[in-house]
Design an enzyme around this catalytic site. Structure first.
Site, PDB file in Angstrom:
ATOM      1  N   ASP A  85       0.758  -1.278  -0.074  1.00  0.00           N
ATOM      2  CA  ASP A  85       0.023  -0.088  -0.106  1.00  0.00           C
ATOM      3  C   ASP A  85       1.036   1.483   0.100  1.00  0.00           C
ATOM      4  O   ASP A  85       2.222   1.070   0.221  1.00  0.00           O
ATOM      5  CB  ASP A  85      -0.810  -0.143   1.262  1.00  0.00           C
ATOM      6  CG  ASP A  85      -2.206   0.755   1.176  1.00  0.00           C
ATOM      7  OD1 ASP A  85      -2.383   1.219   0.005  1.00  0.00           O
ATOM      8  OD2 ASP A  85      -2.934   0.895   2.178  1.00  0.00           O
ATOM      9  N   HIS A 181      -9.093   8.520   4.501  1.00  0.00           N
ATOM     10  CA  HIS A 181      -8.623   7.532   5.328  1.00  0.00           C
ATOM     11  C   HIS A 181      -9.016   7.694   7.046  1.00  0.00           C
ATOM     12  O   HIS A 181      -8.929   8.703   7.301  1.00  0.00           O
ATOM     13  CB  HIS A 181      -7.219   7.326   5.290  1.00  0.00           C
ATOM     14  CG  HIS A 181      -6.566   7.059   3.930  1.00  0.00           C
ATOM     15  ND1 HIS A 181      -6.205   8.097   3.052  1.00  0.00           N
ATOM     16  CD2 HIS A 181      -6.388   5.700   3.273  1.00  0.00           C
ATOM     17  CE1 HIS A 181      -5.770   7.321   1.891  1.00  0.00           C
ATOM     18  NE2 HIS A 181      -5.930   5.977   1.904  1.00  0.00           N
ATOM     19  N   HIS A 209     -10.073   4.275  -1.889  1.00  0.00           N
ATOM     20  CA  HIS A 209      -9.336   4.061  -0.751  1.00  0.00           C
ATOM     21  C   HIS A 209     -10.212   4.637   0.209  1.00  0.00           C
ATOM     22  O   HIS A 209     -11.363   5.134   0.222  1.00  0.00           O
ATOM     23  CB  HIS A 209      -8.270   5.192  -0.683  1.00  0.00           C
ATOM     24  CG  HIS A 209      -7.070   4.513  -1.251  1.00  0.00           C
ATOM     25  ND1 HIS A 209      -5.654   4.072  -0.697  1.00  0.00           N
ATOM     26  CD2 HIS A 209      -6.647   3.968  -2.536  1.00  0.00           C
ATOM     27  CE1 HIS A 209      -4.813   3.519  -1.662  1.00  0.00           C
ATOM     28  NE2 HIS A 209      -5.580   3.251  -2.757  1.00  0.00           N
ATOM     29  N   GLY A 210      -9.921   4.389   1.717  1.00  0.00           N
ATOM     30  CA  GLY A 210     -10.698   5.109   2.825  1.00  0.00           C
ATOM     31  C   GLY A 210     -11.949   4.375   2.827  1.00  0.00           C
ATOM     32  O   GLY A 210     -13.053   4.918   2.993  1.00  0.00           O
ATOM     33  N   SER A 212     -13.220   2.239   5.278  1.00  0.00           N
ATOM     34  CA  SER A 212     -13.908   2.104   6.207  1.00  0.00           C
ATOM     35  C   SER A 212     -15.212   3.206   6.665  1.00  0.00           C
ATOM     36  O   SER A 212     -14.818   4.287   6.727  1.00  0.00           O
ATOM     37  CB  SER A 212     -13.195   2.041   7.715  1.00  0.00           C
ATOM     38  OG  SER A 212     -12.315   1.245   7.443  1.00  0.00           O
ATOM     39  N   ASN A 231     -10.170  -0.294  -0.826  1.00  0.00           N
ATOM     40  CA  ASN A 231      -9.291  -0.732   0.220  1.00  0.00           C
ATOM     41  C   ASN A 231      -9.819  -0.406   1.375  1.00  0.00           C
ATOM     42  O   ASN A 231     -10.694   0.546   1.817  1.00  0.00           O
ATOM     43  CB  ASN A 231      -8.190   0.300   0.113  1.00  0.00           C
ATOM     44  CG  ASN A 231      -7.262   0.116  -0.966  1.00  0.00           C
ATOM     45  OD1 ASN A 231      -7.352  -0.795  -1.841  1.00  0.00           O
ATOM     46  ND2 ASN A 231      -6.301   0.676  -0.965  1.00  0.00           N
ATOM     47  N   VAL A 232      -9.768  -1.655   2.540  1.00  0.00           N
ATOM     48  CA  VAL A 232     -10.502  -1.453   3.807  1.00  0.00           C
ATOM     49  C   VAL A 232      -9.119  -1.529   4.968  1.00  0.00           C
ATOM     50  O   VAL A 232      -8.457  -2.415   4.794  1.00  0.00           O
ATOM     51  CB  VAL A 232     -11.370  -2.333   4.026  1.00  0.00           C
ATOM     52  CG1 VAL A 232     -11.819  -2.485   5.774  1.00  0.00           C
ATOM     53  CG2 VAL A 232     -12.350  -2.229   3.106  1.00  0.00           C
ATOM     54  N   GLY A 233      -8.900  -0.664   5.888  1.00  0.00           N
ATOM     55  CA  GLY A 233      -8.061  -0.746   6.788  1.00  0.00           C
ATOM     56  C   GLY A 233      -8.354  -0.514   8.414  1.00  0.00           C
ATOM     57  O   GLY A 233      -8.630  -1.264   9.159  1.00  0.00           O
TER      58      GLY A 233
HETATM   59  P1  13P Z   1      -9.435   3.049   5.741  1.00  0.00           P
HETATM   60  O1  13P Z   1      -8.034   2.924   6.900  1.00  0.00           O
HETATM   61  O2  13P Z   1      -9.906   4.441   5.903  1.00  0.00           O
HETATM   62  O3  13P Z   1     -10.382   2.058   5.709  1.00  0.00           O
HETATM   63  O4  13P Z   1      -8.774   3.095   4.450  1.00  0.00           O
HETATM   64  C1  13P Z   1      -7.834   2.124   3.956  1.00  0.00           C
HETATM   65  C2  13P Z   1      -7.091   2.473   2.730  1.00  0.00           C
HETATM   66  O5  13P Z   1      -7.521   3.238   1.874  1.00  0.00           O
HETATM   67  C3  13P Z   1      -5.756   2.025   2.839  1.00  0.00           C
HETATM   68  O6  13P Z   1      -4.915   2.523   1.308  1.00  0.00           O
END
Ligand code: 13P
Length: 281
Positions: A85, A181, A209-210, A212, A231-233
């Site tokens: 990433d 994010h 991205h972002g 969540s 993308n989920v983080g």
């Molecule tokens: P979140 O952490 O907001 O879910 O975003 C994850 C992300 O975009 C990683 O590149």
């Protein structure tokens, strides 16, 4: 099975008019849960490492992570990709590819467009020569805590996206359309009209991205309008740390911590079973 190329997983997603889901992970427990649920549901998935975590020693390091995930992936049949990433360091990107990452993100999103094109193209030439895929970012996806999702001047412009993809030859491009994010201060509202226009302007697979905290109805529309990687983080990490806390509270007066990994994995897998259903892959 060996790693699947992320570009192939994105092609499968494009064909099915949906998005593959990519989860940020930084250890065996997080990655193992993703691999096992993907196999159970027969859904191709992508595991990502945010390199700052490995530089800050919150994980086993780039080489150790690639080896850990490879061993997990070798045990299953479902296609799984490994992706580095956000990274803006050319040498760190090459190192990750040499360690086994088959896909990398070069993030030049804070640079002027010409500079972003030039440096992205440099990474694409080097990565493609080694057989790896490259994701770039155009416009800038910022941080929810700084209300960056409201900064429309940072959003991706369709005509610039067309030129960017043509001149850099990237395999996918992350677009700024209102996501950010981290933890949103208010429910985000994706600019789906802009997404549709970007998708019309270029054939390049688009990345959101972002992930969540974006409502499912918006995600479903975004997947139909051209997002092929999502993308989920934050929410996966929050659940991970909450589950560890819960285990510690439940076992405060017992000496045995050996059951911790399985306890946490059960929680993570229950979340992943629901989340992965968002993808129609
Ligand atoms: P979140 O952490 O907001 O879910 O975003 C994850 C992300 O975009 C990683 O590149």
């Amino acid at each position: 099975m060996a790693y699947e190329k992320v570009s192939n997983i994105l092609k499968m997603a494009e064909k099915a008019n949906t998005s593959a889901i990519a989860f940020n992970c930084n250890d065996y427990t997080m990655a193992c849960s993703v691999v096992e649920v993907a196999e159970e549901l027969r859904k191709p998935v992508i595991i990502m490492l945010y390199p700052a975590d490995s530089f800050q020693k919150n994980c086993c390091g780039i080489a150790g992570f690639a080896a850990t995930v490879k061993e997990l992936v070798d045990r299953v049949e479902v296609p799984i990709g490994l992706h580095l990433d956000h990274c803006s360091d050319f040498n760190a990107i090459l190192h990750a590819i040499q360690c086994g990452f088959t896909s990398v993100m070069y993030d030049g999103s804070m640079l002027p467009v010409e500079e972003n094109i030039r440096l992205t193209r440099r990474v694409v030439d080097a990565a493609h020569a080694l057989g790896a895929d490259v994701e770039a970012e155009l416009g800038h996806v910022g941080f929810a805590a700084q209300s960056d999702q409201e900064k429309e001047d940072l959003y991706t412009k369709p005509e610039v996206a067309a030129r960017f993809c043509r001149e850099t030859q990237v395999d996918s491009v992350a677009v700024a359309i209102g996501s950010a994010h981290g933890v949103y201060l208010e429910t985000p509202k994706l600019d789906l009209k802009r997404l549709e226009e970007i998708n019309k302007a270029t054939d390049c697979p688009l990345v959101l991205h972002g992930g969540s905290g974006i409502p499912n109805d918006q995600l479903e529309q975004a997947f139909r309008l051209g997002i092929n990687k999502f993308n989920v983080g934050t929410e996966y990490f929050q659940l991970y740390y909450d589950s560890i806390r819960e285990f510690c509270q439940l076992n405060a007066d017992k000496g045995n911590v050996l059951d911790l990994p399985l306890f946490v994995q059960e929680r993570l897998k229950a979340y992943l079973r629901v989340k992965m259903q968002l993808s129609r892959l």
